[in-house]
Design an enzyme around this catalytic site. Structure first.
Site, PDB file in Angstrom:
ATOM      1  N   GLU A   1       0.826  -1.203   0.000  1.00 53.70           N
ATOM      2  CA  GLU A   1       0.000   0.000   0.000  1.00 53.70           C
ATOM      3  C   GLU A   1       0.865   1.261   0.000  1.00 53.70           C
ATOM      4  O   GLU A   1       0.608   2.208  -0.746  1.00 53.70           O
ATOM      5  CB  GLU A   1      -0.920   0.009   1.228  1.00 53.70           C
ATOM      6  CG  GLU A   1      -1.856  -1.184   1.325  1.00 53.70           C
ATOM      7  CD  GLU A   1      -1.287  -2.316   2.167  1.00 53.70           C
ATOM      8  OE1 GLU A   1      -2.039  -2.888   2.961  1.00 53.70           O
ATOM      9  OE2 GLU A   1      -0.071  -2.607   2.025  1.00 53.70           O
TER      10      GLU A   1
ATOM     11  N   CYS B   1       0.032   0.253   7.657  1.00 50.46           N
ATOM     12  CA  CYS B   1      -0.544   0.634   6.368  1.00 50.46           C
ATOM     13  C   CYS B   1      -1.922   1.263   6.536  1.00 50.46           C
ATOM     14  O   CYS B   1      -2.327   2.113   5.739  1.00 50.46           O
ATOM     15  CB  CYS B   1      -0.637  -0.586   5.458  1.00 50.46           C
ATOM     16  SG  CYS B   1       0.989  -1.205   4.948  1.00 50.46           S
TER      17      CYS B   1
ATOM     18  N   SER C   1      17.977 -47.845  -0.992  1.00 48.33           N
ATOM     19  CA  SER C   1      16.766 -47.159  -1.425  1.00 48.33           C
ATOM     20  C   SER C   1      16.945 -46.358  -2.711  1.00 48.33           C
ATOM     21  O   SER C   1      15.993 -45.760  -3.195  1.00 48.33           O
ATOM     22  CB  SER C   1      16.277 -46.210  -0.319  1.00 48.33           C
ATOM     23  OG  SER C   1      17.255 -45.223  -0.045  1.00 48.33           O
TER      24      SER C   1
ATOM     25  N   ARG D   1      12.652 -28.611  -3.058  1.00 44.00           N
ATOM     26  CA  ARG D   1      13.674 -28.120  -2.128  1.00 44.00           C
ATOM     27  C   ARG D   1      13.986 -26.648  -2.407  1.00 44.00           C
ATOM     28  O   ARG D   1      14.062 -25.823  -1.492  1.00 44.00           O
ATOM     29  CB  ARG D   1      14.962 -28.935  -2.276  1.00 44.00           C
ATOM     30  CG  ARG D   1      14.926 -30.326  -1.678  1.00 44.00           C
ATOM     31  CD  ARG D   1      16.289 -30.973  -1.823  1.00 44.00           C
ATOM     32  NE  ARG D   1      16.308 -32.337  -1.312  1.00 44.00           N
ATOM     33  CZ  ARG D   1      17.391 -33.117  -1.307  1.00 44.00           C
ATOM     34  NH1 ARG D   1      18.522 -32.650  -1.791  1.00 44.00           N
ATOM     35  NH2 ARG D   1      17.324 -34.346  -0.833  1.00 44.00           N
TER      36      ARG D   1
END
Length: 381
Positions: A56, A89, A172, A188
């Site tokens: 603003e 603001c 894995s 990420r």
């Protein structure tokens, strides 16, 4: 311009302006358009990050004194009503002579809310809720952090169709394909922090960097966060991260998340083994799940989750499904917890009002004890 629907297009433009602001950090991305009494655009602005002018004020600064008299300010977030690095603001709009303020979503911050009320008290016409769904989606992570007093937490894992994150011998890499791994690195890069347990770091020597397909670092890098008591060697890859890693005990996950929020972390991406992942879910500290499913079967006992506090089917943790995507040969399921846990005392008081002294006595929530040796499940690291 008296019908709220007539502000939709201007609000969408204000949202485009907001998107020019920085994605990371504790401050929201906000856009503002100042309209003349007949609806012409006088000025526009957006917030460029902590310590800079709010949207603003940025828009008003582009006008000659008195030019904003009788104007309408269309802003994506309720104008703030407090003094931080910059002034309120709401007061700036009043002083400029703005006679109408149109905004999309309420500011849930304990210190910053109340701008709409202040404006109304000063005689300014206030219209709320214009394009609130679109702006709410855009500000989702910031709104989570402001409402709950902790970062917006996304938990990710990659598993076989039978829910296994590793083979019997613990290997894995790789369950999912390159397209899915690319998406993880993009996630990420878009997060303020990536969180793992010491078990993952020690087992996989994860760097926790965001990388392109050729291994080069992406321009944006998350802060690596390691939870657990076990020492991480000086030569560990995570210690070579472009951002200094944060090491926390993991004994009290709620306190750790508050700590990260105070460090400026708005979004946290968790790539942890089943122990830490389960503890976060058990405590209701996960806002979004990203589960990558590969068309493969592994069998065995290395499942994605351990105990999450479900003893019977009636206690199952029912999630709300957001979307399903096919990524290469894999499937990404994105869901969210409709009842995340708030660590914000003020928000808790507002959400669950009580009477008498009981309304002001909120006992501290018990912190979960996370074992310091979480199993590894960092496929995609």
């Amino acid at each position: 311009m008296t019908e709220t629907g007539e502000f939709d297009a201007v609000m969408r433009h204000a949202l485009d302006l907001a998107a020019r602001g920085p994605e990371h950090g504790v401050n929201p991305r906000v856009g503002c358009v100042i309209l003349s009494p007949v609806g012409n655009v006088l000025a526009e602005g957006w917030h460029r990050g902590a310590g800079t002018a709010h949207a603003e004020v940025d828009a008003l600064s582009k006008l000659e004194p008195g030019r904003a008299s009788g104007s309408t300010a269309v802003v994506t977030l309720e104008p703030c009503n407090h003094t931080g690095r910059t002034g309120p603001c709401s007061e700036a709009l009043i002083a400029a002579g703005v006679t109408r303020v149109v905004y999309a979503v309420d500011d849930p911050g304990q210190a910053s809310h109340g701008g709409a009320e202040r404006l109304r008290h000063a005689g300014v016409d206030v219209v709320a809720g214009v394009q609130s769904d679109a702006v709410g989606r855009f500000l989702q992570d910031w709104l989570t952090a402001a409402r709950l007093g902790r970062p917006h937490v996304t938990l990710k894992w990659a598993s076989s169709l039978d829910g296994r994150t590793a083979a019997a011998d613990g290997t894995s890499r790789w369950i999912t394909g390159p397209a899915a791994r690319r998406r993880v690195h993009e996630q990420r890069a878009s997060s303020d922090a990536v969180i793992v347990g010491t078990g993952t770091v020690l087992a996989d020597d994860s760097s926790l960097t965001a990388r392109s397909d050729d291994g080069t670092l992406l321009p944006e890098q998350p802060v690596p966060v390691v939870l657990g008591d076990r020492a991480v060697p000086e030569h560990a890859a995570v210690r070579q991260h472009p951002n200094s890693p944060v090491f926390l005990s993991g004994h009290d996950l709620a306190a750790d998340l508050i700590d990260l929020r105070e460090r400026g972390v708005r979004t946290a991406f968790v790539e942890a083994g089943p122990t830490l992942a389960s503890a976060l879910l058990r405590e209701g500290l996960v806002d979004e799940l990203q589960v990558y499913l590969a068309p493969t079967l592994l069998g065995g006992s290395r499942s994605a989750l351990a105990d999450i506090g479900v003893g019977t089917i009636a206690e199952q943790r029912r999630l709300e499904l957001d979307r399903v995507e096919r990524i290469g040969d894999d499937v990404l399921i994105i869901a969210h917890d409709p009842h995340p846990r708030s660590l914000n005392r003020w928000t808790t008081e507002r959400a669950a009002p009580a009477t008498g002294d009981a309304a002001r006595r909120i006992p501290p929530a018990p912190g979960p004890t996370t074992p310091s040796t979480p199993q590894t499940a960092s496929q995609g690291a």
